[in-house]
Scaffold this active site. Structure first.
Site, PDB file in Angstrom:
ATOM      1  N   PRO A  74      72.197  52.568 -22.730  1.00 55.25           N
ATOM      2  CG  PRO A  74      73.933  51.434 -21.720  1.00 55.25           C
ATOM      3  CD  PRO A  74      72.460  51.589 -21.703  1.00 55.25           C
ATOM      4  CB  CYS A  75      72.879  54.797 -27.581  1.00 48.70           C
ATOM      5  SG  CYS A  75      73.734  56.255 -27.031  1.00 48.70           S
ATOM      6  CD  GLN A  76      78.078  53.923 -25.129  1.00 49.32           C
ATOM      7  OE1 GLN A  76      77.075  53.239 -24.931  1.00 49.32           O
ATOM      8  NE2 GLN A  76      78.518  54.794 -24.247  1.00 49.32           N
ATOM      9  CG  PHE A  78      71.583  50.721 -30.770  1.00 50.23           C
ATOM     10  CD1 PHE A  78      71.642  49.421 -31.256  1.00 50.23           C
ATOM     11  CD2 PHE A  78      70.832  50.969 -29.634  1.00 50.23           C
ATOM     12  CE1 PHE A  78      70.968  48.395 -30.611  1.00 50.23           C
ATOM     13  CE2 PHE A  78      70.162  49.943 -28.991  1.00 50.23           C
ATOM     14  CZ  PHE A  78      70.229  48.656 -29.473  1.00 50.23           C
ATOM     15  CB  SER A  79      76.435  55.330 -31.553  1.00 47.22           C
ATOM     16  OG  SER A  79      76.818  56.585 -31.976  1.00 47.22           O
TER      17      SER A  79
END
Ligand SMILES: C[S@@+](CC[C@H](N)C(=O)[O-])C[C@H]1O[C@@H](n2cnc3c(N)ncnc32)[C@H](O)[C@@H]1O
Length: 328
Positions: A74-76, A78-79
Site C-alpha cells: 500500500p502506498c497511501q 508515500f503518496s
C-alpha cells in the site's frame, strides 16, 4: 525459452491489474495474498485457478517454490496525493515483502509503488529495501515509468524496483515513435454500450449535473476539485478513493474525473478502460470497492511491458546458467 512456466507469488494483489499484465507477458500467478475480501472475490471470480490467501500478509507463510515474487505494498503513506505521513504504519509493509523474499529466494522480483516512495522523506525505506536485497545477492534496477508511454490511455507515473538473484534486470523503454492513446479512443464506444460490466453511471444531484454540463475539457470544478478529462489525450491518473464535496469537505467513495462529454463522473468500467483492463475482467464488491480496486491497480499494459522485460532477462539468465552447468 524457459523449460518450465515461471511461477509468480503475488503479494498485495488487490484487483489483479499487475497480475493480468504479467499473465499477458507469459508469467503464471499461482498464489495471491490480500486482506481485502472484495479484491479476493474479484480474483476468485476471474481466475478461479489462482490460489488466494485472504488475510494479513503478516500472517502469510509461503510454501513451495516461486520463480518471481511481485507486488505493490500500500502506498497511501508515500503518496503525494494524500497527506503522505512518513510514520504511516502502511509504509513499513515492504518489510513483510522482504521477509517473504528472504524465505523464498525467488530468481527475480518486482515491487511497484507510487513515485513518492523515491521522495526525500520516504527514500530511506527504498534505500533500506535495496541494501537488504543487495546483501541477499540481488542486483537491483529502480526507475519511474509513465503508463502513457506503454499504450495506457492515462498519465500515471509509478516507481518500479526490479531485482534478479545473481543477474541484473532492466526496465522496459518507451518504444520509439509510439503514439499516446487518447481517452476518447479508449472509452468512446461505452457511451452506447450500457450493458458493459461495471458500467452503471452515478446519479448525480441536479445542481451538480447543471455545473458539470458547462465545464470545458480540461477545466476543473473548483468546488468539487474535479476536472473534465480531455477527449484527445490520455486521462489524468485514476485514483483509488476519496474526493471533495462542494465545501471542500472530504468524501469517502470513488470519485474519478468527469467524462469528456457527459455531465457525470467516469463509471468503474470507463475507469478500468483508462487503466487498460480488458472488459472480460469483472470487478466484485460495492461500487466503492470496485473503484478502489481499479484506482489502486498497476495498469495491465504497463505490467505487461515490465513483465516482458523481466521475463526476457530471466529466461536468458536461466539459459546461460543451464548451458554452463551442462558444459554446452
Ligand atoms: C496498491 S494495492 C495493489 C494493487 C495491485 N498491485 C494491482 O495491480 O491491482 C495494495 C493492496 O494491498 C492490500 N493490503 C494492504 N495491507 C495489507 C495487509 N496488511 N495484508 C494483506 N494485504 C494488504 C490492499 O487490500 C490492496 O489491495
Amino acid at each position: 525459452m524457459a523449460k518450465h512456466r515461471l511461477r509468480v507469488l503475488s503479494l498485495f494483489t488487490g484487483g489483479g491489474g499487475l497480475d493480468i499484465g504479467l499473465e499477458m507477458a507469459g508469467l503464471d500467478t499461482v498464489m495471491c495474498v490480500d486482506h481485502d475480501p472484495e479484491s479476493c472475490a474479484t480474483i476468485r471470480h476471474n481466475r478461479p485457478e489462482w490460489s488466494v490467501f485472504e488475510g494479513d500478509v503478516r500472517e502469510f507463510q509461503p510454501e513451495g517454490e516461486f520463480d518471481l515474487v511481485v507486488g505493490g505494498p500500500p502506498c497511501q503513506g508515500f503518496s503525494t496525493a494524500g497527506k503522505g505521513n512518513p510514520d504511516d504504519p502502511r509504509n513499513f509493509l515492504w518489510r513483510e515483502y522482504f521477509r517473504i523474499v528472504e524465505q523464498t529466494r525467488p530468481k527475480a522480483l518486482l515491487l511497484e509503488n507510487v513515485a513518492g516512495m523515491a521522495n526525500a522523506k520516504n527514500k530511506h525505506h527504498l534505500d533500506e529495501f535495496i541494501s537488504h536485497l543487495n546483501l541477499l545477492g540481488y542486483q537491483v534496477e529502480v526507475g519511474i515509468l509513465n503508463a502513457a508511454d506503454f499504450g495506457v490511455p492515462q498519465a500515471r507515473k509509478r516507481l518500479f524496483v526490479l531485482a534478479g538473484l545473481g543477474w541484473k534486470p532492466h526496465l522496459p523503454t518507451k518504444k520509439k515513435g509510439a503514439q499516446h492513446v487518447s481517452a476518447a479512443e479508449a472509452i468512446g464506444d461505452l457511451i452506447n454500450n450500457p450493458n458493459a460490466p461495471n458500467h452503471e453511471p452515478n446519479q448525480h444531484a441536479e445542481h451538480v449535473v447543471a455545473r458539470w454540463k458547462n465545464l470545458k475539457e480540461g477545466e476543473v470544478d473548483p468546488n468539487y476539485r474535479r476536472g473534465r478529462i480531455y477527449s484527445d489525450r490520455p486521462s489524468p491518473t485514476i485514483r483509488a478513493g476519496g474526493g471533495f464535496g462542494p465545501k471542500g469537505d472530504h468524501l469517502a467513495g470513488f470519485h474519478p474525473p468527469i467524462h469528456y462529454t457527459l455531465p457525470r463522473q467516469l463509471t468503474v468500467r470507463e475507469s478500468a478502460r483508462i487503466q487498460s483492463f480488458p472488459d472480460s475482467w469483472v470487478f466484485k464488491g460495492s461500487k466503492t470497492a470496485q473503484g478502489r480496486q481499479v484506482g489502486n491497480a498497476v495498469p495491465p499494459l504497463l505490467g505487461r511491458a515490465v513483465g516482458e522485460s523481466l521475463k526476457k532477462g530471466l529466461v536468458s539468465f536461466l539459459e546461460e546458467n543451464s548451458g554452463r552447468k551442462s558444459g554446452t
